[in-house]
Design a protein around this motif. Structure first.
Motif, PDB file in Angstrom:
ATOM      1  N   ASP A  42       0.812  -1.216   0.000  1.00 42.08           N
ATOM      2  CA  ASP A  42       0.000   0.000   0.000  1.00 42.08           C
ATOM      3  C   ASP A  42       0.845   1.267   0.000  1.00 42.08           C
ATOM      4  OD1 ASP A  42       0.829  -0.790   2.562  1.00 42.08           O
ATOM      5  OD2 ASP A  42      -0.721   0.421   3.529  1.00 42.08           O
ATOM      6  N   ARG A  43       2.121   1.162   0.343  1.00 44.19           N
ATOM      7  CA  ARG A  43       3.010   2.334   0.355  1.00 44.19           C
ATOM      8  C   ARG A  43       4.176   2.151  -0.610  1.00 44.19           C
ATOM      9  NH1 ARG A  43       3.748   4.508   6.299  1.00 44.19           N
ATOM     10  NH2 ARG A  43       4.167   6.359   5.086  1.00 44.19           N
ATOM     11  N   THR A  44       3.965   1.349  -1.634  1.00 40.31           N
ATOM     12  CA  THR A  44       5.030   0.990  -2.564  1.00 40.31           C
ATOM     13  C   THR A  44       5.678   2.204  -3.211  1.00 40.31           C
ATOM     14  OG1 THR A  44       4.073  -1.165  -3.018  1.00 40.31           O
ATOM     15  CG2 THR A  44       5.557  -0.287  -4.676  1.00 40.31           C
ATOM     16  N   ALA A  45       4.893   3.125  -3.725  1.00 41.51           N
ATOM     17  CA  ALA A  45       5.458   4.287  -4.432  1.00 41.51           C
ATOM     18  C   ALA A  45       6.362   5.101  -3.515  1.00 41.51           C
ATOM     19  CB  ALA A  45       4.339   5.160  -4.985  1.00 41.51           C
ATOM     20  N   GLU A  46       5.913   5.313  -2.300  1.00 46.72           N
ATOM     21  CA  GLU A  46       6.704   6.094  -1.335  1.00 46.72           C
ATOM     22  C   GLU A  46       8.021   5.380  -1.007  1.00 46.72           C
ATOM     23  OE1 GLU A  46       6.399   7.164   3.395  1.00 46.72           O
ATOM     24  OE2 GLU A  46       4.546   6.853   2.270  1.00 46.72           O
ATOM     25  N   TYR A  48       9.474   2.987  -2.741  1.00 47.71           N
ATOM     26  CA  TYR A  48      10.287   2.760  -3.929  1.00 47.71           C
ATOM     27  C   TYR A  48      11.231   3.933  -4.185  1.00 47.71           C
ATOM     28  CZ  TYR A  48      11.745   2.097  -8.733  1.00 47.71           C
ATOM     29  OH  TYR A  48      12.511   1.968  -9.858  1.00 47.71           O
ATOM     30  N   ASN A  49      10.731   5.151  -4.038  1.00 45.90           N
ATOM     31  CA  ASN A  49      11.585   6.321  -4.258  1.00 45.90           C
ATOM     32  C   ASN A  49      12.754   6.347  -3.276  1.00 45.90           C
ATOM     33  OD1 ASN A  49      10.150   7.302  -6.455  1.00 45.90           O
ATOM     34  ND2 ASN A  49       8.699   8.374  -5.138  1.00 45.90           N
ATOM     35  N   THR A  50      12.506   5.956  -2.041  1.00 39.43           N
ATOM     36  CA  THR A  50      13.570   5.914  -1.044  1.00 39.43           C
ATOM     37  C   THR A  50      14.599   4.850  -1.408  1.00 39.43           C
ATOM     38  OG1 THR A  50      12.015   6.603   0.661  1.00 39.43           O
ATOM     39  CG2 THR A  50      14.064   5.601   1.415  1.00 39.43           C
ATOM     40  N   VAL A  51      14.131   3.663  -1.764  1.00 39.07           N
ATOM     41  CA  VAL A  51      15.040   2.574  -2.135  1.00 39.07           C
ATOM     42  C   VAL A  51      15.814   2.939  -3.402  1.00 39.07           C
ATOM     43  CG1 VAL A  51      15.147   0.164  -2.928  1.00 39.07           C
ATOM     44  CG2 VAL A  51      13.692   0.782  -1.000  1.00 39.07           C
ATOM     45  N   ARG A  52      15.135   3.525  -4.369  1.00 46.24           N
ATOM     46  CA  ARG A  52      15.788   3.926  -5.620  1.00 46.24           C
ATOM     47  C   ARG A  52      16.893   4.942  -5.350  1.00 46.24           C
ATOM     48  NH1 ARG A  52      15.379   7.738  -9.645  1.00 46.24           N
ATOM     49  NH2 ARG A  52      15.695   6.938 -11.747  1.00 46.24           N
ATOM     50  N   ASP A  53      16.616   5.923  -4.479  1.00 44.46           N
ATOM     51  CA  ASP A  53      17.632   6.914  -4.132  1.00 44.46           C
ATOM     52  C   ASP A  53      18.839   6.272  -3.452  1.00 44.46           C
ATOM     53  OD1 ASP A  53      16.038   8.883  -5.225  1.00 44.46           O
ATOM     54  OD2 ASP A  53      15.256   9.578  -3.293  1.00 44.46           O
ATOM     55  N   MET A  54      18.586   5.259  -2.622  1.00 43.81           N
ATOM     56  CA  MET A  54      19.691   4.551  -1.964  1.00 43.81           C
ATOM     57  C   MET A  54      20.552   3.824  -2.992  1.00 43.81           C
ATOM     58  SD  MET A  54      17.802   2.936   1.397  1.00 43.81           S
ATOM     59  CE  MET A  54      19.008   1.648   1.545  1.00 43.81           C
ATOM     60  N   ILE A  55      19.911   3.176  -3.948  1.00 40.63           N
ATOM     61  CA  ILE A  55      20.644   2.405  -4.961  1.00 40.63           C
ATOM     62  C   ILE A  55      21.442   3.326  -5.871  1.00 40.63           C
ATOM     63  CG2 ILE A  55      20.374   0.907  -6.981  1.00 40.63           C
ATOM     64  CD1 ILE A  55      17.938  -0.330  -5.524  1.00 40.63           C
ATOM     65  N   LEU A  56      20.846   4.444  -6.246  1.00 40.52           N
ATOM     66  CA  LEU A  56      21.485   5.354  -7.190  1.00 40.52           C
ATOM     67  C   LEU A  56      22.306   6.450  -6.523  1.00 40.52           C
ATOM     68  CD1 LEU A  56      18.569   5.818  -9.757  1.00 40.52           C
ATOM     69  CD2 LEU A  56      20.561   4.321  -9.940  1.00 40.52           C
ATOM     70  N   ALA A  57      22.469   6.382  -5.211  1.00 46.03           N
ATOM     71  CA  ALA A  57      23.199   7.429  -4.486  1.00 46.03           C
ATOM     72  C   ALA A  57      24.573   7.657  -5.111  1.00 46.03           C
ATOM     73  CB  ALA A  57      23.344   7.050  -3.025  1.00 46.03           C
ATOM     74  N   GLY A 107      15.695  -7.519  -3.496  1.00 44.32           N
ATOM     75  CA  GLY A 107      14.365  -8.137  -3.513  1.00 44.32           C
ATOM     76  C   GLY A 107      13.261  -7.121  -3.350  1.00 44.32           C
ATOM     77  N   LEU A 108      13.472  -6.167  -2.471  1.00 46.93           N
ATOM     78  CA  LEU A 108      12.497  -5.103  -2.229  1.00 46.93           C
ATOM     79  C   LEU A 108      12.300  -4.257  -3.488  1.00 46.93           C
ATOM     80  CD1 LEU A 108      10.897  -3.877   0.235  1.00 46.93           C
ATOM     81  CD2 LEU A 108      12.842  -2.343   0.529  1.00 46.93           C
ATOM     82  N   ALA A 109      13.412  -3.830  -4.088  1.00 46.09           N
ATOM     83  CA  ALA A 109      13.336  -2.950  -5.258  1.00 46.09           C
ATOM     84  C   ALA A 109      12.692  -3.642  -6.455  1.00 46.09           C
ATOM     85  CB  ALA A 109      14.732  -2.451  -5.628  1.00 46.09           C
ATOM     86  N   VAL A 110      13.048  -4.908  -6.679  1.00 46.41           N
ATOM     87  CA  VAL A 110      12.488  -5.628  -7.835  1.00 46.41           C
ATOM     88  C   VAL A 110      10.982  -5.799  -7.692  1.00 46.41           C
ATOM     89  CG1 VAL A 110      12.425  -7.871  -8.974  1.00 46.41           C
ATOM     90  CG2 VAL A 110      14.609  -6.765  -8.540  1.00 46.41           C
ATOM     91  N   LYS A 111      10.526  -6.208  -6.530  1.00 43.61           N
ATOM     92  CA  LYS A 111       9.087  -6.401  -6.339  1.00 43.61           C
ATOM     93  C   LYS A 111       8.348  -5.067  -6.423  1.00 43.61           C
ATOM     94  CE  LYS A 111       5.274  -8.505  -5.643  1.00 43.61           C
ATOM     95  NZ  LYS A 111       4.658  -9.160  -6.785  1.00 43.61           N
ATOM     96  N   MET A 112       8.944  -4.007  -5.888  1.00 37.63           N
ATOM     97  CA  MET A 112       8.308  -2.687  -5.967  1.00 37.63           C
ATOM     98  C   MET A 112       8.194  -2.221  -7.414  1.00 37.63           C
ATOM     99  SD  MET A 112       9.869  -0.606  -2.757  1.00 37.63           S
ATOM    100  CE  MET A 112       9.347  -0.925  -1.094  1.00 37.63           C
TER     101      MET A 112
END
Length: 196
Positions: A42-46, A48-57, A107-112
């Protein structure tokens, strides 16, 4: 030179079992991240942006750097080198932590991504991650497995510094160079072709 590379690749047999254990740790963490993404759907979009920023930091500025190949190679090289060296010093805690963190975030990022962009999870693994992930994760698993092996030898009183450096230069680094090349030049083509 070829004899040196060949010798180092033959040495993998001494830490093959430890490298497979590292694979199992990583897969368990991927599964945990995948389950967490389902639980927090239910909070995937929120998230996902945090996880994406961590990966692309990028510590050198905002966004991706101009030389993406070099950036990816340096980032992965530092992680693998610290896994190999700090595993010996930290009683193998650092490699396990890195494997758990990378697996969980993966795993989190792929599913999101699958939820947000309406893809099947296997599509993201197949086209977005596996082409460069196989050599990249292979390097990480071998570095972690070698770290366990060299920790054991160090505990017995053997000098391992030179062997650690040889393993890194002959086994881990070539795999990381291959992974960075694939991630820079091939993965984007696959993503554009199959995921966009």
């Amino acid at each position: 030179m070829f004899a040196w590379f060949s010798k180092e690749w033959r040495e993998i047999k001494y830490y093959r079992r430890e490298s497979l254990i590292c694979l199992v740790i990583f897969v368990a963490a991927v599964y945990a991240g995948y389950i967490m993404a389902i639980i927090t759907a239910d909070r995937t979009a929120e998230y996902y942006n945090t996880v994406r920023d961590m990966i692309l930091a990028n510590p050198f500025g905002n966004g991706l750097p101009e030389n993406l190949f070099l950036y990816i190679l340096i980032r992965n090289s530092v992680v693998s080198f610290t896994v190999l060296v700090l595993g010996i010093i930290t009683y193998n805690l650092w490699p396990v932590f890195v494997l758990l963190l990378n697996g969980f975030i993966g795993g989190l990022a792929v599913k999101m991504q699958a939820v947000l962009f309406n893809y099947y999870t296997f599509q993201i693994w197949l086209f977005g991650l596996l082409p460069h992930g196989v050599p990249e994760l292979g390097a990480l698993f071998l570095a972690a497995g070698a770290s366990f092996h060299y920790r054991r030898l160090h505990r017995k009183g053997e000098r391992v510094a030179g062997r650690v450096l040889s393993t890194y230069l002959a086994v881990v680094l070539p795999l990381l160079i291959l992974a960075a090349a694939v991630e820079t030049f091939i993965t984007p083509l696959l993503i554009n072709r199959y995921l966009l």
